[in-house]
Enzyme design. Structure first.
Site, PDB file in Angstrom:
ATOM      1  N   GLY A 164      -0.115   4.979   4.130  1.00 36.47           N
ATOM      2  CA  GLY A 164       0.807   3.902   3.622  1.00 36.47           C
ATOM      3  C   GLY A 164       2.275   4.643   3.514  1.00 36.47           C
TER       4      GLY A 164
ATOM      5  N   ARG B 244     -10.542  12.937   7.852  1.00 32.44           N
ATOM      6  CA  ARG B 244     -11.177  12.771   6.387  1.00 32.44           C
ATOM      7  C   ARG B 244     -12.761  12.533   6.545  1.00 32.44           C
ATOM      8  NH1 ARG B 244      -7.115   8.847   3.566  1.00 32.44           N
ATOM      9  NH2 ARG B 244      -7.583   7.817   5.309  1.00 32.44           N
ATOM     10  N   ASN B 245     -13.016  11.382   7.067  1.00 25.69           N
ATOM     11  CA  ASN B 245     -14.305  11.207   7.406  1.00 25.69           C
ATOM     12  C   ASN B 245     -15.174  12.479   7.748  1.00 25.69           C
ATOM     13  OD1 ASN B 245     -14.714   8.064   6.593  1.00 25.69           O
ATOM     14  ND2 ASN B 245     -12.884   7.857   7.834  1.00 25.69           N
TER      15      ASN B 245
ATOM     16  N   LYS C  88     -14.220   3.639  14.915  1.00 27.14           N
ATOM     17  CA  LYS C  88     -14.333   4.978  15.205  1.00 27.14           C
ATOM     18  C   LYS C  88     -14.626   5.901  13.896  1.00 27.14           C
ATOM     19  CE  LYS C  88     -10.459   6.032  12.920  1.00 27.14           C
ATOM     20  NZ  LYS C  88     -10.050   7.054  12.056  1.00 27.14           N
TER      21      LYS C  88
ATOM     22  N   PHE D 152     -10.337  -2.817  -0.683  1.00 31.32           N
ATOM     23  CA  PHE D 152      -9.641  -3.394  -1.701  1.00 31.32           C
ATOM     24  C   PHE D 152      -9.072  -4.741  -1.399  1.00 31.32           C
ATOM     25  CE2 PHE D 152      -9.084   1.120  -3.003  1.00 31.32           C
ATOM     26  CZ  PHE D 152     -10.419   1.089  -3.808  1.00 31.32           C
TER      27      PHE D 152
ATOM     28  N   GLY E 180       0.821  -1.108   0.096  1.00 36.57           N
ATOM     29  CA  GLY E 180      -0.057   0.084   0.228  1.00 36.57           C
ATOM     30  C   GLY E 180       0.971   1.565  -0.033  1.00 36.57           C
TER      31      GLY E 180
ATOM     32  N   GLN F 196     -13.468   5.474   4.690  1.00 38.52           N
ATOM     33  CA  GLN F 196     -13.889   4.184   5.391  1.00 38.52           C
ATOM     34  C   GLN F 196     -14.800   4.039   5.875  1.00 38.52           C
ATOM     35  OE1 GLN F 196     -10.274   1.581   4.838  1.00 38.52           O
ATOM     36  NE2 GLN F 196     -11.109   3.245   3.230  1.00 38.52           N
TER      37      GLN F 196
ATOM     38  N   PHE G 240      -0.079   0.711  -6.130  1.00 39.01           N
ATOM     39  CA  PHE G 240      -1.015   0.283  -7.133  1.00 39.01           C
ATOM     40  C   PHE G 240      -0.980   1.425  -8.349  1.00 39.01           C
ATOM     41  CE2 PHE G 240      -5.430   1.356  -8.783  1.00 39.01           C
ATOM     42  CZ  PHE G 240      -5.830   0.068  -9.095  1.00 39.01           C
TER      43      PHE G 240
HETATM   44  P1  NAD Z   1      -5.584   6.601   1.008  1.00 40.18           P
HETATM   45  O1  NAD Z   1      -6.893   6.989   1.649  1.00 40.18           O
HETATM   46  O2  NAD Z   1      -4.864   7.557   0.645  1.00 40.18           O
HETATM   47  O3  NAD Z   1      -6.102   5.751  -0.293  1.00 40.18           O
HETATM   48  C1  NAD Z   1      -5.468   5.933  -1.610  1.00 40.18           C
HETATM   49  C2  NAD Z   1      -4.689   4.508  -1.907  1.00 40.18           C
HETATM   50  O4  NAD Z   1      -5.810   3.621  -2.323  1.00 40.18           O
HETATM   51  C3  NAD Z   1      -3.743   4.876  -2.888  1.00 40.18           C
HETATM   52  O5  NAD Z   1      -2.620   4.190  -2.786  1.00 40.18           O
HETATM   53  C4  NAD Z   1      -4.263   3.909  -4.039  1.00 40.18           C
HETATM   54  O6  NAD Z   1      -3.484   3.573  -5.032  1.00 40.18           O
HETATM   55  C5  NAD Z   1      -5.016   3.062  -3.668  1.00 40.18           C
HETATM   56  N1  NAD Z   1      -6.297   2.432  -4.150  1.00 40.18           N
HETATM   57  C6  NAD Z   1      -7.123   2.898  -5.125  1.00 40.18           C
HETATM   58  N2  NAD Z   1      -7.584   2.273  -5.870  1.00 40.18           N
HETATM   59  C7  NAD Z   1      -7.157   0.913  -5.492  1.00 40.18           C
HETATM   60  C8  NAD Z   1      -7.435  -0.416  -6.079  1.00 40.18           C
HETATM   61  N3  NAD Z   1      -8.447  -0.827  -6.873  1.00 40.18           N
HETATM   62  N4  NAD Z   1      -6.707  -1.322  -5.409  1.00 40.18           N
HETATM   63  C9  NAD Z   1      -5.652  -1.189  -4.461  1.00 40.18           C
HETATM   64  N5  NAD Z   1      -5.679  -0.020  -4.123  1.00 40.18           N
HETATM   65  C10 NAD Z   1      -6.383   0.924  -4.575  1.00 40.18           C
HETATM   66  O7  NAD Z   1      -5.081   5.358   1.813  1.00 40.18           O
HETATM   67  P2  NAD Z   1      -4.430   5.456   3.408  1.00 40.18           P
HETATM   68  O8  NAD Z   1      -4.509   6.721   3.850  1.00 40.18           O
HETATM   69  O9  NAD Z   1      -3.010   4.807   3.130  1.00 40.18           O
HETATM   70  O10 NAD Z   1      -5.351   4.460   4.234  1.00 40.18           O
HETATM   71  C11 NAD Z   1      -5.024   3.050   4.062  1.00 40.18           C
HETATM   72  C12 NAD Z   1      -5.721   2.664   5.364  1.00 40.18           C
HETATM   73  O11 NAD Z   1      -5.047   3.319   6.507  1.00 40.18           O
HETATM   74  C13 NAD Z   1      -7.212   2.707   5.668  1.00 40.18           C
HETATM   75  O12 NAD Z   1      -7.653   1.689   6.445  1.00 40.18           O
HETATM   76  C14 NAD Z   1      -7.218   3.950   6.684  1.00 40.18           C
HETATM   77  O13 NAD Z   1      -8.231   3.998   7.523  1.00 40.18           O
HETATM   78  C15 NAD Z   1      -6.070   3.901   7.261  1.00 40.18           C
HETATM   79  N6  NAD Z   1      -5.487   4.823   8.038  1.00 40.18           N
HETATM   80  C16 NAD Z   1      -5.307   6.152   7.541  1.00 40.18           C
HETATM   81  C17 NAD Z   1      -4.707   7.249   8.021  1.00 40.18           C
HETATM   82  C18 NAD Z   1      -4.694   8.613   7.468  1.00 40.18           C
HETATM   83  O14 NAD Z   1      -4.425   9.559   8.083  1.00 40.18           O
HETATM   84  N7  NAD Z   1      -4.809   8.546   6.075  1.00 40.18           N
HETATM   85  C19 NAD Z   1      -4.559   7.185   9.585  1.00 40.18           C
HETATM   86  C20 NAD Z   1      -4.612   5.859   9.833  1.00 40.18           C
HETATM   87  C21 NAD Z   1      -4.987   4.849   9.262  1.00 40.18           C
HETATM   88  P1  13P Z   2      -9.855   9.774   8.523  1.00 40.46           P
HETATM   89  O1  13P Z   2      -9.579   8.428   7.499  1.00 40.46           O
HETATM   90  O2  13P Z   2     -11.188   9.968   8.839  1.00 40.46           O
HETATM   91  O3  13P Z   2      -8.784  10.832   7.947  1.00 40.46           O
HETATM   92  O4  13P Z   2      -8.990   9.215   9.860  1.00 40.46           O
HETATM   93  C1  13P Z   2      -7.568   9.028   9.901  1.00 40.46           C
HETATM   94  C2  13P Z   2      -7.336   8.108  10.982  1.00 40.46           C
HETATM   95  O5  13P Z   2      -7.500   6.998  11.112  1.00 40.46           O
HETATM   96  C3  13P Z   2      -6.662   8.815  12.270  1.00 40.46           C
HETATM   97  O6  13P Z   2      -6.336   7.941  13.126  1.00 40.46           O
END
Ligand code: NAD
Ligand code: 13P
Length: 352
Positions: free
Chosen positions: A15, A270-271, A206, A98, A10, A301, A41
């Protein structure tokens, strides 16, 4: 001695930050190979260049984490099988919708002795019932899977502002310590907890509470209302988690993955942001449309998680026990107006 090889599956917003954290540590720790593989991806940017080529040339994920150097030892790889084949430590961090497809494509492709960790907030609902993402990984790939969750807005950690996180592990404390070592930095403090389901359900649920908080913001209800939503949301998180897994501990909700993640996501996630816009528009513009417009390819999410939770609640006859979770989904699909989020509290939730 033996050196571990780490691959991050990821490369979105979180990621990319995870890869940065890990890459700073593999350079320092002798027990790890320096190189961190990051599966991307693949996509073509507006410039016509491939995203992987740009990451490998500039050391930045210009689309999902612009302006941040990931570390020269992060190597972007568009071939998922090649990216995972040598790794004995696999970090999964992609939007949860995904994951089923990705897991299927990785069957028999990962090392038998690999350990996994999931940073993914979300779950799957199958015919048999709910399935946590760490369970999906464990079952499909035949490997153990821990989780890392917490109050972790990626953009803040990217610029090295202090935060905490929680590693949830099943039974092997040594493995948990390895993950703690791989992620910890002076600005990222990681605590292990032996409650993988509790930690993962906190991170997952959450996001539904964050949508409720966003509705409250969009309706200009003020801080007290938002705090009430956060409190009741946390209570539903605990009740739901314990109904699904009796092993879930109360103390987990006081870790970073619990109350702290509820707070930060309801303030700055973001949510929350997209739900605020949804409520401001009176529910007239869909979440898909707002997500595409506001998040530049990043993924929510909470909306799919609300639907997944709702499926579990209706299937088990628990809808009345979880008025906040149920109402969030009904608002998301347009069955109720955003203002319904505050009316639910008059229904006197039965759980304490
Ligand atoms: P993101 O929200 O930035 O999503 C974009 C990613 O999804 C890109 O890498 C894109 O290439 C990929 N993508 C799009 N279509 C796809 C497909 N068909 N197959 C596979 N990949 C595809 O992603 P993120 O922020 O890295 O979030 C990943 C996880 O981490 C989520 O479960 C999120 O809740 C969690 N998370 C996010 C944050 C944050 O602040 N961003 C913090 C903590 C946890
Ligand atoms: P959001 O996807 O709502 O931005 O939340 C990010 C997160 O998980 C912070 O811990």
């Amino acid at each position: 001695g033996y050196k571990s090889r780490v691959t991050v599956v990821g490369s979105g917003n979180w990621g990319s930050v995870a890869a940065k954290l890990i890459a700073s540590n593999t350079l320092k720790l002798n027990s790890f190979h320096d190189e961190v593989r990051m599966w991307v991806f693949e996509e073509t940017l507006l410039s016509g260049e491939k995203l992987t080529d740009v990451i490998n040339r500039t050391n930045e994920n210009v689309k999902y984490l612009p302006g941040i150097k990931l570390g020269k030892n992060v190597i972007a790889d568009p071939d998922i099988h090649n990216a995972v084949k040598d790794a004995n430590m696999l970090v999964f961090v992609i939007p949860h919708q995904f994951m089923d497809g990705i897991c299927k494509s990785l069957i028999d492709k990962v090392r038998g002795d690999a350990e996994a960790i999931s940073l993914i907030k979300g779950m799957e609902v199958k015919m048999e019932g709910p399935c946590m993402i760490s369970t999906l990984i464990s079952e499909q790939l035949g490997i153990n899977c821990s989780v890392l969750m917490g109050a972790n807005i990626a953009n803040e950690i990217a610029v090295e502002k202090f935060s905490e996180a929680t590693v949830g592990y099943r039974d092997n404390r040594e493995i948990a310590e390895q993950w703690v070592q791989l992620f910890s930095t002076p600005y990222f403090m990681v605590t292990p907890v032996q409650d993988v389901e509790g930690v993962e359900l906190c991170g997952t649920l959450k996001n539904v509470v964050a949508l409720a908080a966003g509705f409250v913001d969009g309706l200009d209800m003020g801080n007290n209302t938002k705090a009430a939503i956060m409190r009741i949301g946390l209570r539903e998180m605990r009740a739901f988690s314990k109904l699904l897994f009796s092993s879930v501990r109360d103390s987990t909700f006081f870790e970073s993955c619990g109350v702290a993640d509820v707070i930060t996501t309801c303030l700055g996630g973001r949510n929350r942001k997209v739900a605020e816009a949804f409520a401001k528009n009176g529910g007239k513009r869909s979440f898909d449309e707002l997500e595409a417009e506001m998040l530049q390819g990043q993924k929510l999410q909470g909306v799919s998680t609300a639907r997944e939770v709702y499926e579990v609640l209706s299937h088990r006859g628990w809808l009345e026990l979880f008025p906040l979770f149920a109402t969030v989904h009904e608002i998301c699909i347009g069955r109720l107006p955003p203002s319904a989020i505050v009316e639910y509290s008059e229904k006197k939730p039965r759980l304490s």
